[in-house]
Design a protein around this motif. Structure first.
Motif, PDB file in Angstrom:
ATOM      1  N   GLU A  29     -43.244 -29.277 -33.950  1.00  0.00           N
ATOM      2  CA  GLU A  29     -43.324 -28.323 -35.031  1.00  0.00           C
ATOM      3  C   GLU A  29     -44.182 -27.115 -34.679  1.00  0.00           C
ATOM      4  O   GLU A  29     -44.344 -26.204 -35.485  1.00  0.00           O
ATOM      5  N   ARG A 169     -31.179 -22.309 -36.251  1.00  0.00           N
ATOM      6  CA  ARG A 169     -31.644 -23.632 -36.653  1.00  0.00           C
ATOM      7  C   ARG A 169     -31.145 -23.946 -38.058  1.00  0.00           C
ATOM      8  O   ARG A 169     -31.167 -23.076 -38.942  1.00  0.00           O
ATOM      9  N   ASP A 171     -32.404 -25.919 -40.505  1.00  0.00           N
ATOM     10  CA  ASP A 171     -33.471 -25.835 -41.499  1.00  0.00           C
ATOM     11  C   ASP A 171     -33.044 -26.281 -42.897  1.00  0.00           C
ATOM     12  O   ASP A 171     -33.015 -25.495 -43.853  1.00  0.00           O
TER      13      ASP A 171
END
Length: 417
Positions: A29, A169, A171
């Motif tokens: 992360e 991404r 997400d």
């Protein structure tokens, strides 16, 4: 980004391409700083996907987020050559119809089953495949899907509106939808590289929508998809108003196009513009043909002329407007501008090449003599025909060239001089 410039993006660290493993725990992360620097040539970067790049030719393909809103063209520019309004990329006509096809695509997208599934959506040019795919992409994005487009790399131009690059991404998205227009024009080897992209290998439901003008290339592409264990289906886009479809599809589409074009012309009450009498004829099964009928009807109304009813007459009407544009350019030569091709010569240049199609210069010379070419001028059918032949050669050479593209990591960038 292109040219000698530098861009910076923030992104999370992701798995590297070519078989790397994700970083464990908090490290996955952690924010990383990505910089793209190009001294000369071409630079392009993505986050959350692989890059496949030929060292001497740039990317095999470009990936980007789908954008529903296109920049609105200037009305003055459009009215200067009305046929520009027929360009699907400008999305000047509000989408209407194709409810059955949209329902089928939505059912395919949301169906349980294999995580990876592909649809080959095919139909002749002018059937409205690109607009249908664009509408479906917008509906999918509204439904929570991450929608990405793939554009074949050789000759592709990056959208200048995407200044921050492509963050692909998911997400929190429900799934991933990848739209590939003109898929039948891609070499199968290049599609194979696309199918291996890490963008398509996550845990989310993933759908590939491949658009094509025919099903000719589909068996080979389907075989490549089987290598990545994808479910496959093909869907033919039928003409408007076919049996079993909406009998009012053509009339509704004409009205929608008429109203949108009328707004560009400043017509206060477009309802006074009637549709052609023979809109149910087979040639008006094309979305493009219905849009042409609407455009000509509005233009003729503004000019106090009678609009033709058949497709040939509509084409001739629009070409007459083009001839007027050519004449204006030619007359400007008297002001010192470099427009030396007379409208009569331009007519031959435009009408001769479609007859024989791409051919060698010797054949082109025979065709130009057969068209009663009177030259000389700034261009000729011979040049036009031979140029069409040459313009296709570089693509063929690139697609058959030996060697493999390089794969970059999902959070990295690649530049070639």
């Amino acid at each position: 980004m292109t040219g000698a410039d530098e861009g910076t993006r923030q992104g999370r660290r992701v798995a590297t391409g070519g078989g790397g493993t994700p970083l464990p725990g908090p490290a996955a992360e952690a924010a990383v700083h990505q910089t793209i620097r190009v001294e000369s040539g071409f630079g392009y970067g993505v986050v959350g996907a692989d890059l496949h790049v030929f060292p001497d030719r740039g990317p095999v393909y470009l990936l980007g987020e789908h954008r529903s809103a296109a920049p609105a063209p200037d009305d003055t520019w459009l009215l200067h050559q009305p046929s520009r309004m027929l360009n699907a990329r400008y999305r000047l006509v509000d989408f209407t119809g194709r409810e059955r096809e949209r329902t089928e695509l939505a059912a395919w997208r949301d169906a349980p089953g294999p995580r990876l599934s592909a649809t080959w959506l095919h139909g002749p040019g002018g059937h409205g495949k690109s607009r249908l795919a664009d509408e479906f992409a917008a509906e999918s994005a509204a439904a929570g899907w991450k929608v990405v487009t793939a554009t074949h790399g050789p000759g592709a131009v990056l959208d200048p509106g995407r200044k921050n690059g492509a963050d692909l991404r998911p997400d929190g998205a429900r799934g991933m939808l990848l739209v590939v227009d003109y898929a039948d024009r891609w070499p199968v080897s290049h599609l194979t590289w696309l199918f291996s992209n890490r963008l398509l290998t996550g845990s989310l439901p993933t759908r590939l929508l491949l658009l094509a003008r025919s099903s000719t290339a589909w068996p080979a592409v389907r075989s490549a998809l089987e290598d990545v264990m994808a479910d496959t289906r093909d869907q033919e886009l039928a003409p408007l108003g076919t049996p079993g479809g909406d009998p009012r599809a053509r009339s509704a589409m004409f009205a929608a196009a008429r109203d949108c074009f009328a707004a560009r012309y400043g017509v206060p009450d477009p309802a006074v513009i009637a549709q052609p009498k023979d809109l149910e004829r087979p040639e008006f099964g094309l979305v493009l043909a219905v849009h042409m009928a609407a455009l000509v009807a509005v233009d003729a109304h503004v000019r106090g002329e009678r609009a033709p009813d058949d497709l040939a007459g509509l084409s001739a009407y629009l070409l007459n407007r083009e001839r007027r544009h050519w004449t204006r350019l030619w007359e400007n030569r008297l002001e010192g501008l470099d427009f030396s091709t007379a409208p009569s010569d331009m007519n031959r240049v435009v009408f001769t090449p479609p007859s024989p199609g791409p051919c060698h210069r010797g054949t082109a010379a025979l065709c130009s003599r057969g068209s009663a070419w009177s030259g000389p001028c700034g261009c000729s059918p011979t040049t036009a025909l031979a140029t069409r032949r040459r313009s296709r050669a570089p693509f063929s050479n690139r697609s058959t060239r030996t060697g493999s593209p390089r794969t970059s990591s999902p959070s990295a960038s690649t530049g070639t001089a």
